[in-house]
Scaffold this active site. Structure first.
Site, PDB file in Angstrom:
ATOM      1  N   ASP A   1       4.773 -22.382   0.956  1.00 26.88           N
ATOM      2  CA  ASP A   1       4.116 -21.103   1.170  1.00 26.88           C
ATOM      3  C   ASP A   1       3.925 -20.501  -0.219  1.00 26.88           C
ATOM      4  O   ASP A   1       4.904 -20.163  -0.889  1.00 26.88           O
ATOM      5  CB  ASP A   1       4.971 -20.184   2.048  1.00 26.88           C
TER       6      ASP A   1
ATOM      7  N   TRP B   1      11.085 -14.550   4.166  1.00 29.51           N
ATOM      8  CA  TRP B   1      10.236 -13.522   4.760  1.00 29.51           C
ATOM      9  C   TRP B   1      10.451 -13.580   6.269  1.00 29.51           C
ATOM     10  O   TRP B   1      10.331 -14.638   6.886  1.00 29.51           O
ATOM     11  CB  TRP B   1       8.788 -13.847   4.382  1.00 29.51           C
TER      12      TRP B   1
ATOM     13  N   LYS C   1      -2.123 -10.771  -2.471  1.00 29.22           N
ATOM     14  CA  LYS C   1      -1.536 -10.096  -3.618  1.00 29.22           C
ATOM     15  C   LYS C   1      -2.273 -10.390  -4.911  1.00 29.22           C
ATOM     16  O   LYS C   1      -2.585  -9.473  -5.677  1.00 29.22           O
ATOM     17  CB  LYS C   1      -0.059 -10.503  -3.799  1.00 29.22           C
TER      18      LYS C   1
END
Lengths: 422, 452
Positions: free
Chosen positions: A235, A154, A271
């Site tokens: 993460d 990311w 999410k």
């Protein structure tokens, strides 16, 4: 000359303004910043007038009608919260209740580590905030350390550790030829990194590739990281979203815990609970004992205080309301599975369509990869054609957000991809 | 082939056992990987040492620590005058009626989603916030010279602004008033600025040390950043008069000092939103540049929702736009985009003229209650004949009063009267009620007469 003018900012303009010396702006030399590569895609999509436009850019879940979803369990939680609670400051470390429930998700419902109070944990501003807080903490307490970041990752990961002033290196991860994991090279990089380096790992549903190590591979990764005394920072932005089962998606973390690593974890509810804009997440650091956990937590708070004082309450209330009510929690788990299943269904459909069209390329990776994203293998030029000719929006690295694919647009998408790759 | 081991959670789990289990598993696994022997380096963590073993426990935050101590006290007459959060006459936190209304409206609007906001937050929120602080008719707004970005309350706005300055401004020193909110120095230091102070409060008069202020700002290097409390100075409650503000403005503009306003109490000080914004508007009216950190924590009671805004007033529209693009680069690696809930409440209220009016009425009621507490405390001390001049209690403005009590006296009041306040003598007037004023007055009287 022009540069000197801009730098000094002290040039007197002839125009007089009452009571003040007129001067040119201090900010004349400020350059316009480049647009964020990911968020810029949505901006462009919104500006497009075409009725056929498809947004497979940013990783936010969409239902089969292409609409954003607010989970039913979230709506119920908000009904319970509204009008009933005050809006006082949370403690610097955030909602204790929310953090407790969140640790259970990552470390296990009955984790001994939680019972032994060995985990320093604070509420954070979603995944970004959790990573940033950890990066600042790493800089302050391990100032000579560096962070190894997978290629690719990311994009914001690089920004976060850069702004925390932690030097970064990269490690091999994605294997473009196989569109899978470059495992041997990854292990080599782990072995060659100086002892005690920090490694950023995606716990599941790697962003942007969707390529995750297998369980066996995770065990090996754990072994080599342990051997080198590296610090493993996870993460985890997609727990529940990858396989549909949060426990399964936490497998990598559980392996590392079994192997007695002292890990750090950034968790996000953006999410898996659809709480994107609420900015709700958690940073945890596993310590040797309770005393150390207390010390580490206090220092994390010292970093949060001059950044935002204390974290936002609303999202925390939603999370703790849901997770502390067994029925709501069950409902949440069901809704997460629905989202994950829909995405898995779209992977199958997209691959199926491409194969039906007789594409000369292999599209196996679409169903091999997992989570919200598919690393299609499309080149930037092919992506540009998709956007310009077909009004399909994605990031130029060829990353497709499967959450943006629907039964309504999967054929159109497959056709377009076929057109630019045949 | 994988040897079988008892899972760690079922064993008696001493940390030595854990490490032994891990070692055995690794030795077994090693046979499955490359042939080279794995050397466990001295720093391999094999012995279970954390890389963070050396981390020591940080001291309690002095302000928030007051509430911690208060909560532990079992006394029925205890009084929390520590943290600056508004309390009703009954000593309860308050959620404004208009805020509850806005909340319900948001809840009932099924079309609302929870998607990511843009990096700079809700556009309407930013516009309305700029109008609120600069005035709807502000030339800076009309000329598109203001960029406003949503941030996490006052703290977050200060931090984002300071990080921008540390990156893009030629002067890296910020001057902060003495005293100031305890968190200010840390915010600026962590952002990469160096912090100096300017004289502000005069303990002998319990008012402004205006001469000292002018001297210190006058001798600051040209271009230095200066932190100004827009109104209701925290912790002293001492504000410059309008004439003094004008002098400050002239001095600062003549030395090209960059103003950075912290506006945490607009509407809370005088009860009037426009009046409390006058200092800022004065600076904007002269066409110059400034930074403004705005908070809705107190004036809308949105404390924990973390709602605020950073505005940068620039000389030109194209500059403002470039500045905004750079602010985004500060925000993205810090928290990506701001929280939606509190800002949505603010928008709902500010854009509806009826709700806006309701808000101003509730806001004035809070400010008036505080002003009334000041009067009552002042009268109570006078009635007791407490030695000293206590007129500063009614002269100071906003949530806080700098009593002038020293730390020994404060300690005495905590010990004997269960009064909780910060050791610098600051009391939060919002924590007082008509019922508790007498108790506080007794405590102050005792402290002043029995301890010096």
């Amino acid at each position: 000359m022009a540069i000197r003018r801009a730098m000094s900012g002290r040039i007197m303009d002839r125009t007089a303004v009452v009571g003040a010396r007129y001067m040119s702006s201090w900010w004349r030399s400020v350059q316009p910043a480049p647009k964020d590569p990911i968020l810029g895609v949505t901006e462009a999509f919104l500006a497009d007038q075409s009725p056929d436009k498809v947004n497979v850019g940013v990783g936010a879940y969409r239902d089969d009608n292409g609409k954003p979803v607010v989970l039913e369990c979230v709506r119920e939680a908000e009904r319970r919260i509204a009008g009933n609670l005050n809006m006082e400051y949370l403690p610097m470390g955030g909602s204790v209740k929310m953090v407790e429930e969140t640790l259970k998700l990552a470390y296990g419902e009955n984790s001994e580590l939680i019972k032994e109070k060995r985990i320093a944990a604070v509420q954070a501003l979603s995944g970004t905030g959790a990573c940033r807080l950890f990066a600042d903490f790493q800089k302050r307490f391990c100032p000579d350390s560096q962070i190894y970041i997978p290629v690719p990752t990311w994009a914001n990961h690089h920004n976060i550790w850069r702004d925390a002033q932690v030097p970064q290196k990269t490690y091999h991860y994605y294997h473009p030829e196989s569109k899978g994991l470059d495992f041997a090279a990854m292990i080599d990089d782990i072995k060659n990194a100086p002892n005690g380096s920090f490694f950023l790992l995606h716990a599941c549903a790697h962003n942007p590739t969707g390529v995750d190590p297998s369980e066996e591979q995770w065990r090996e990764i754990s072994h080599h990281i342990k051997a080198k005394g590296h610090f493993a920072f996870f993460d985890m932005a997609y727990q529940g979203f990858a396989s549909g089962d949060p426990e399964k998606d936490a497998k990598a973390i559980r392996i590392f815990l079994e192997d007695d690593h002292h890990i750090g974890i950034a968790q996000s509810y953006a999410k898996n609970m659809g709480l994107y804009g609420q900015r709700i997440g958690c940073l945890s650091v596993l310590c040797e004992d309770e005393k150390q956990a207390v010390a580490v937590k206090s220092q994390l708070q010292q970093l949060a205080r001059p950044m935002y004082s204390n974290p936002p309450v609303h999202g925390a209330l939603i999370v703790s309301t849901i997770l502390s009510d067994p029925d709501l929690k069950k409902q949440w788990l069901k809704e997460v599975k629905v989202m994950a299943d829909r995405i898995i269904g779209m992977r199958t459909a997209l691959r199926g369509n491409l194969e039906k069209l007789g594409s000369p390329l292999s599209w196996q990776h679409i169903t091999n990869q997992i989570g919200m994203f598919c690393y299609s293998g499309l080149t930037p030029e092919q992506v540009d054609r998709l956007t310009n000719e077909f009004h399909i929006y994605m990031t130029r690295n060829g990353r497709i957000s499967m959450a943006g694919v629907t039964t309504g647009n999967v054929e159109y998408l497959a056709n377009a991809i076929h057109e630019v790759t045949k | 082939m994988r040897p079988e081991f008892a899972s760690p959670s079922s064993s008696s789990s001493s940390s030595a056992d854990r490490r032994l289990n891990a070692l055995v598993r690794h030795l077994a696994t090693a046979s499955m990987v490359s042939q080279t022997a794995v050397a466990f380096s001295p720093t391999s963590g094999f012995h279970g040492d954390s890389v963070f073993s050396h981390v020591v426990r940080a001291p309690e935050d002095p302000i928030l620590g007051v509430t911690v101590a208060y909560n532990k006290d079992p006394s029925p007459v205890k009084l929390n005058l520590g943290v600056g959060a508004y309390r009703t006459e009954e000593g309860k936190p308050l959620v404004l009626i208009v805020v509850r209304k806005a909340e319900q409206m948001l809840l009932n609007d099924k079309s609302r989603v929870k998607e990511y906001l843009p990096i700079v937050g809700i556009a309407e929120f930013n516009k309305l916030s700029a109008k609120l602080i600069f005035g709807a008719d502000s030339p800076a707004i009309r000329e598109n010279r203001v960029t406003t970005v949503q941030c996490l309350s006052g703290t977050g706005s200060l931090r984002v602004g300071a990080e921008f300055l540390a990156r893009h401004y030629h002067q890296k020193t910020i001057y902060i008033p003495q005293p100031t909110w305890g968190n200010h120095p840390k915010v600026f230091t962590l952002a990469g600025l160096s912090v100096k102070t300017y004289r502000y409060y005069d303990p002998t008069t319990r008012g402004m040390n205006f001469q000292g202020l002018l001297e210190d700002l006058g001798s600051a290097p040209s271009g230095s950043i200066v932190l100004l409390h827009a109104c209701a100075h925290n912790p002293t409650g001492v504000d410059p008069t309008l004439q003094q503000w004008e002098q400050i403005r002239q001095l600062m503009r003549s030395k090209a000092l960059l103003p950075f306003f912290d506006s945490a109490y607009q509407g809370f000080a005088s009860g009037n939103l426009d009046e409390d914004a006058q200092s800022i508007r004065m600076f904007v009216a002269d066409g110059g540049e400034c930074f403004v950190a705005q908070s809705y924590a107190k004036n809308m009671g949105l404390y924990g929702e973390r709602v605020g805004a950073l505005s940068v007033v620039c000389r030109a529209a194209d500059v403002a736009s470039k500045v905004e693009s750079q602010l985004k680069l500060v925000i993205r690696p810090m928290f990506s985009n701001p929280p939606i809930h509190g800002a949505s409440i603010v928008v709902t209220i500010l854009k509806d003229s009826n709700m806006f009016n309701e808000w101003t009425i509730e806001l004035k009621a809070m400010a008036d209650r505080i002003i009334s507490m000041r009067k009552q405390l002042f009268d109570a001390l006078r009635a007791r004949g407490t030695p000293g001049d206590w007129s500063h209690i009614i002269k100071q403005i906003g949530m806080f009063t700098f009593t002038g009590l020293n730390s020994k006296q404060v300690e005495f009041m905590t010990r004997e009267y269960h009064i909780y306040m910060t050791s610098d003598g600051r009391i939060s007037m919002a924590g007082l009620s008509s019922k508790t004023v007498p108790h506080l007055a007794d405590a102050i009287h005792a402290a002043v007469t029995r301890m010096s």
